[in-house]
Design an enzyme around this catalytic site. Sequence first.
Site, PDB file in Angstrom:
ATOM      1  N   SER A  59      65.191 -38.975  -6.642  1.00 51.75           N
ATOM      2  CA  SER A  59      65.574 -39.024  -5.225  1.00 51.75           C
ATOM      3  C   SER A  59      64.625 -38.100  -4.466  1.00 51.75           C
ATOM      4  CB  SER A  59      67.035 -38.593  -5.053  1.00 51.75           C
ATOM      5  OG  SER A  59      67.222 -37.244  -5.386  1.00 51.75           O
ATOM      6  N   HIS A  80      70.983 -40.949  -9.852  1.00 51.64           N
ATOM      7  CA  HIS A  80      70.813 -40.430 -11.209  1.00 51.64           C
ATOM      8  C   HIS A  80      71.727 -41.112 -12.220  1.00 51.64           C
ATOM      9  CE1 HIS A  80      69.131 -36.382  -9.511  1.00 51.64           C
ATOM     10  NE2 HIS A  80      68.313 -37.402  -9.348  1.00 51.64           N
ATOM     11  N   GLN A 133      75.276 -37.462  -5.237  1.00 50.01           N
ATOM     12  CA  GLN A 133      74.452 -37.469  -6.450  1.00 50.01           C
ATOM     13  C   GLN A 133      74.915 -36.502  -7.548  1.00 50.01           C
ATOM     14  OE1 GLN A 133      69.956 -37.745  -6.017  1.00 50.01           O
ATOM     15  NE2 GLN A 133      70.128 -35.611  -6.589  1.00 50.01           N
ATOM     16  N   GLU A 187      74.536 -29.419  -0.654  1.00 48.20           N
ATOM     17  CA  GLU A 187      73.084 -29.632  -0.539  1.00 48.20           C
ATOM     18  C   GLU A 187      72.830 -31.002   0.088  1.00 48.20           C
ATOM     19  OE1 GLU A 187      71.214 -29.035  -4.354  1.00 48.20           O
ATOM     20  OE2 GLU A 187      69.546 -30.373  -3.867  1.00 48.20           O
ATOM     21  N   ARG A 221      63.905 -30.943 -11.824  1.00 46.58           N
ATOM     22  CA  ARG A 221      63.931 -32.291 -11.263  1.00 46.58           C
ATOM     23  C   ARG A 221      64.740 -33.169 -12.214  1.00 46.58           C
ATOM     24  NH1 ARG A 221      60.739 -32.839  -6.622  1.00 46.58           N
ATOM     25  NH2 ARG A 221      62.332 -34.426  -6.320  1.00 46.58           N
ATOM     26  N   SER A 222      65.135 -34.347 -11.719  1.00 47.84           N
ATOM     27  CA  SER A 222      65.934 -35.216 -12.598  1.00 47.84           C
ATOM     28  C   SER A 222      65.110 -35.736 -13.780  1.00 47.84           C
ATOM     29  CB  SER A 222      66.547 -36.364 -11.797  1.00 47.84           C
ATOM     30  OG  SER A 222      65.557 -37.033 -11.056  1.00 47.84           O
TER      31      SER A 222
HETATM   32  P1  PGA Z   1      65.505 -35.384  -7.994  1.00 46.95           P
HETATM   33  O1  PGA Z   1      66.987 -34.837  -7.794  1.00 46.95           O
HETATM   34  O2  PGA Z   1      64.822 -34.500  -8.959  1.00 46.95           O
HETATM   35  O3  PGA Z   1      65.733 -36.777  -8.496  1.00 46.95           O
HETATM   36  O4  PGA Z   1      64.872 -35.353  -6.630  1.00 46.95           O
HETATM   37  C1  PGA Z   1      67.316 -33.498  -7.784  1.00 46.95           C
HETATM   38  C2  PGA Z   1      67.880 -33.091  -6.457  1.00 46.95           C
HETATM   39  O5  PGA Z   1      67.978 -33.915  -5.524  1.00 46.95           O
HETATM   40  O6  PGA Z   1      68.235 -31.937  -6.295  1.00 46.95           O
HETATM   41 ZN    ZN Z   2      68.841 -32.293  -4.117  1.00 53.36          ZN
END
Ligand code: PGA
Ligand code: ZN
Length: 414
Positions: free
Chosen positions: A47, A162, A170, A289, A369-370
């Site tokens: 994301s 995710h 999320q 967040e 990160r994801s």
């Molecule tokens: P991402 O998600 O690493 O997929 O961007 C983590 C977040 O949004 O905090």
């Molecule tokens: Zn985030």
Amino acid sequence: MRYMESSYAIREIHAEEILDSRGNPTLSVTVATKNSRATFGVPAGASTGKHEAKELRDGDKRRFRGLGVTRAVRNVNTVIRRKLIGKDVGNQAEIDALLCKLDGTPDKRRLGANALIGVSIACAKAAAAASGTKPYKLLAKNSGTKPHTPLLYLNLINAGKHASSYLAFQEYMIVPLTDSVERALVMADAIRAELKREVIKRYGPFSGNYGDEGGFVIHGKKVAEPLEILTRIITKLKLRGKVMLAIDAAADSFYANGKYAVDGKKLTAGQLLALYESLIRKYPMISIEDPFYEDDFSSFAKLLKRNPKIKVIGDDLTVTNPKRFARALKEKSISGIIIKPNQIGTLSESLEVMRMANRNRISCVVSHRSGETNDDFIADLAYAFGTFGLKAGAPNRGERLAKYNRLWEISEKS
Ligand code: PGA
Ligand code: ZN
């Protein structure tokens, strides 16, 4: 007099392609001096914010669905390598300035932010190794900060981009209020065990499975359900007041044409604000967040103004970018900021954002990160600055545990 090679001079830089925790290609970058060597594995988001620095990917659909990073690897092994060989690995500011100059674009798209951050952090780790110290010690010394254990943001329920589920938000995180990593992990373990039993009972066996960051993927239909379940478990385990809850709505991922798609309805920003306020009233929330889409500085500000007790945290809003952060400060949009070095592309710029946050009394939450690698540098980064939080997913997948185990080691075992 014979020329003596400084033990801090960069002797070799080498990148190669590896796979991340989602099975997508990423870079592993190694930097060596005469007697030190260090490697950094670059993470990747799903994301991602539109204002983030840009990863360079091959786009060749026949190989890894176009996600290969051989061009970024080549950039490290040719232009970047040539420019940095012989430079002082301890001079992070000079190295990062050279990387930015060499790339020459505002969003690092030419050489790739993934290539740049790989080199930047591998240098920071090699500099620590060259001086016989640990990364957090060198970071703290260079920044004049005092190491301290951050709160752990442990993501126990995954949704949004995710996971495959009905829930728009999320991430649902628990935040144990302790500066002992061991105590935090013990509490998290008790809650997770209870949560697994509860979600399987409520939603059936498939809800015991994991999403991208190791949290459960539940069959619930309403965004409040995970908060309700977690609150009941915390109460049952007599952890009220000791463990708080946090969400990362990552609102951009359910925003389109001025509306937010939540619980089968299309909400305006005002309706979404009212929903957050009802959650804040009902559950022990410590932070939210990315409550609104990534350019809505004023809705963030409204939420913060009306609810000063909880932290409103910017991630896609601020993207670890000093300019975006300056705007968020001016508009009073946030009281917390996510720090993800790969969002901006160099360590020095990330450190600049962290210093800005300290000056302005904004809480930093250093984040994975994801899509992750087994690298553990972010634990050192968070600990060195004594940040408010470290966010690294659930405590049950290797690439997430690398960070928590590292923090445990440096804060309590050494
Ligand atoms: P991402 O998600 O690493 O997929 O961007 C983590 C977040 O949004 O905090
Ligand atoms: Zn985030």
